[in-house]
Scaffold this motif. Structure first.
Motif, PDB file in Angstrom:
ATOM      1  N   ALA A 152       0.824  -1.213   0.000  1.00 16.45           N
ATOM      2  CA  ALA A 152       0.000   0.000   0.000  1.00 16.45           C
ATOM      3  C   ALA A 152       0.861   1.267   0.000  1.00 16.45           C
ATOM      4  O   ALA A 152       0.466   2.284  -0.557  1.00 16.45           O
ATOM      5  CB  ALA A 152      -0.924   0.008   1.205  1.00 16.45           C
ATOM      6  N   ALA A 153       2.031   1.221   0.599  1.00 14.83           N
ATOM      7  CA  ALA A 153       2.914   2.390   0.677  1.00 14.83           C
ATOM      8  C   ALA A 153       3.937   2.413  -0.452  1.00 14.83           C
ATOM      9  O   ALA A 153       4.577   3.430  -0.690  1.00 14.83           O
ATOM     10  CB  ALA A 153       3.636   2.404   2.019  1.00 14.83           C
ATOM     11  N   ARG A 154       4.086   1.301  -1.130  1.00 18.15           N
ATOM     12  CA  ARG A 154       5.135   1.171  -2.140  1.00 18.15           C
ATOM     13  C   ARG A 154       4.911   2.077  -3.344  1.00 18.15           C
ATOM     14  O   ARG A 154       5.826   2.763  -3.791  1.00 18.15           O
ATOM     15  CB  ARG A 154       5.231  -0.292  -2.586  1.00 18.15           C
ATOM     16  CG  ARG A 154       6.503  -0.599  -3.335  1.00 18.15           C
ATOM     17  CD  ARG A 154       6.622  -2.065  -3.662  1.00 18.15           C
ATOM     18  NE  ARG A 154       6.542  -2.867  -2.438  1.00 18.15           N
ATOM     19  CZ  ARG A 154       6.234  -4.145  -2.401  1.00 18.15           C
ATOM     20  NH1 ARG A 154       5.971  -4.784  -3.522  1.00 18.15           N
ATOM     21  NH2 ARG A 154       6.189  -4.794  -1.269  1.00 18.15           N
ATOM     22  N   LEU A 155       3.689   2.098  -3.873  1.00 17.47           N
ATOM     23  CA  LEU A 155       3.416   2.894  -5.075  1.00 17.47           C
ATOM     24  C   LEU A 155       3.660   4.383  -4.847  1.00 17.47           C
ATOM     25  O   LEU A 155       4.360   5.013  -5.637  1.00 17.47           O
ATOM     26  CB  LEU A 155       2.009   2.642  -5.601  1.00 17.47           C
ATOM     27  CG  LEU A 155       1.667   3.363  -6.911  1.00 17.47           C
ATOM     28  CD1 LEU A 155       2.624   2.978  -8.027  1.00 17.47           C
ATOM     29  CD2 LEU A 155       0.229   3.072  -7.304  1.00 17.47           C
ATOM     30  N   PRO A 156       3.141   4.990  -3.766  1.00 20.08           N
ATOM     31  CA  PRO A 156       3.434   6.413  -3.541  1.00 20.08           C
ATOM     32  C   PRO A 156       4.938   6.684  -3.386  1.00 20.08           C
ATOM     33  O   PRO A 156       5.446   7.687  -3.874  1.00 20.08           O
ATOM     34  CB  PRO A 156       2.682   6.756  -2.255  1.00 20.08           C
ATOM     35  CG  PRO A 156       1.648   5.703  -2.107  1.00 20.08           C
ATOM     36  CD  PRO A 156       2.184   4.479  -2.780  1.00 20.08           C
ATOM     37  N   ALA A 157       5.639   5.776  -2.722  1.00 19.49           N
ATOM     38  CA  ALA A 157       7.088   5.949  -2.551  1.00 19.49           C
ATOM     39  C   ALA A 157       7.800   5.882  -3.893  1.00 19.49           C
ATOM     40  O   ALA A 157       8.711   6.669  -4.172  1.00 19.49           O
ATOM     41  CB  ALA A 157       7.636   4.894  -1.591  1.00 19.49           C
ATOM     42  N   LEU A 158       7.374   4.961  -4.746  1.00 14.01           N
ATOM     43  CA  LEU A 158       7.985   4.833  -6.067  1.00 14.01           C
ATOM     44  C   LEU A 158       7.648   6.027  -6.954  1.00 14.01           C
ATOM     45  O   LEU A 158       8.486   6.496  -7.730  1.00 14.01           O
ATOM     46  CB  LEU A 158       7.548   3.527  -6.732  1.00 14.01           C
ATOM     47  CG  LEU A 158       8.145   2.254  -6.131  1.00 14.01           C
ATOM     48  CD1 LEU A 158       7.466   1.020  -6.718  1.00 14.01           C
ATOM     49  CD2 LEU A 158       9.645   2.196  -6.347  1.00 14.01           C
ATOM     50  N   GLU A 159       6.420   6.540  -6.822  1.00 11.91           N
ATOM     51  CA  GLU A 159       6.045   7.731  -7.597  1.00 11.91           C
ATOM     52  C   GLU A 159       6.889   8.934  -7.175  1.00 11.91           C
ATOM     53  O   GLU A 159       7.315   9.731  -8.007  1.00 11.91           O
ATOM     54  CB  GLU A 159       4.551   8.018  -7.431  1.00 11.91           C
ATOM     55  CG  GLU A 159       3.687   7.017  -8.168  1.00 11.91           C
ATOM     56  CD  GLU A 159       2.207   7.137  -7.848  1.00 11.91           C
ATOM     57  OE1 GLU A 159       1.853   7.679  -6.760  1.00 11.91           O
ATOM     58  OE2 GLU A 159       1.401   6.676  -8.676  1.00 11.91           O
ATOM     59  N   THR A 160       7.142   9.056  -5.885  1.00 11.27           N
ATOM     60  CA  THR A 160       8.006  10.126  -5.382  1.00 11.27           C
ATOM     61  C   THR A 160       9.419   9.968  -5.930  1.00 11.27           C
ATOM     62  O   THR A 160      10.050  10.946  -6.357  1.00 11.27           O
ATOM     63  CB  THR A 160       8.025  10.121  -3.839  1.00 11.27           C
ATOM     64  OG1 THR A 160       6.694  10.348  -3.369  1.00 11.27           O
ATOM     65  CG2 THR A 160       8.958  11.177  -3.286  1.00 11.27           C
TER      66      THR A 160
END
Length: 117
Positions: free
Chosen positions: A34-42
């Motif tokens: 759940a936290a991986r995608l936002p971190a990767l987008e950043t």
């Protein structure tokens, strides 16, 4: 799937820029899904900004070496510098140009003073 593709894109682009974000990428991939995608987008946004900065630094390095009248690689560094190395190389060139400009200014003042005598 989206995380996997974005991670591969970030990794490939980061490698082109010298691998400065490798640890951040590893940390992002270790996050829960759940936290991986936002971190990767950043990270993807950070890589894009680094790419823009690197291009600007390469242009500045080329301009400064032209001012100094020598090849762009005369500073002993390769073409594939990471962004940190580019920053250091450009700052060294800026300093060298400023020192040369100051020496020219002092010499011109000296010549002018001697000419007045």
């Amino acid at each position: 799937e989206r995380c996997r593709l974005l991670a591969a894109q970030v990794e490939a682009e980061d490698k082109e820029l010298g691998g400065e974000l490798a640890q951040k990428l590893a940390d992002a991939l270790a996050l829960p899904l759940a936290a991986r995608l936002p971190a990767l987008e950043t990270l993807a946004a950070e890589v894009a900004e680094m790419r823009r900065e690197a291009e600007g630094l390469r242009l500045e390095r080329a301009r400064l070496t032209e001012v100094l009248g020598r090849p762009a690689l005369a500073d002993g560094v390769g073409v594939h510098l990471n962004v940190s190395q580019l920053r250091v190389a450009v700052e060294a060139l800026r300093k060298e140009v400023a020192e040369l400009e100051e020496r020219c200014r002092l010499l011109a003042a000296q010549v002018e003073a001697e000419d007045k005598e």
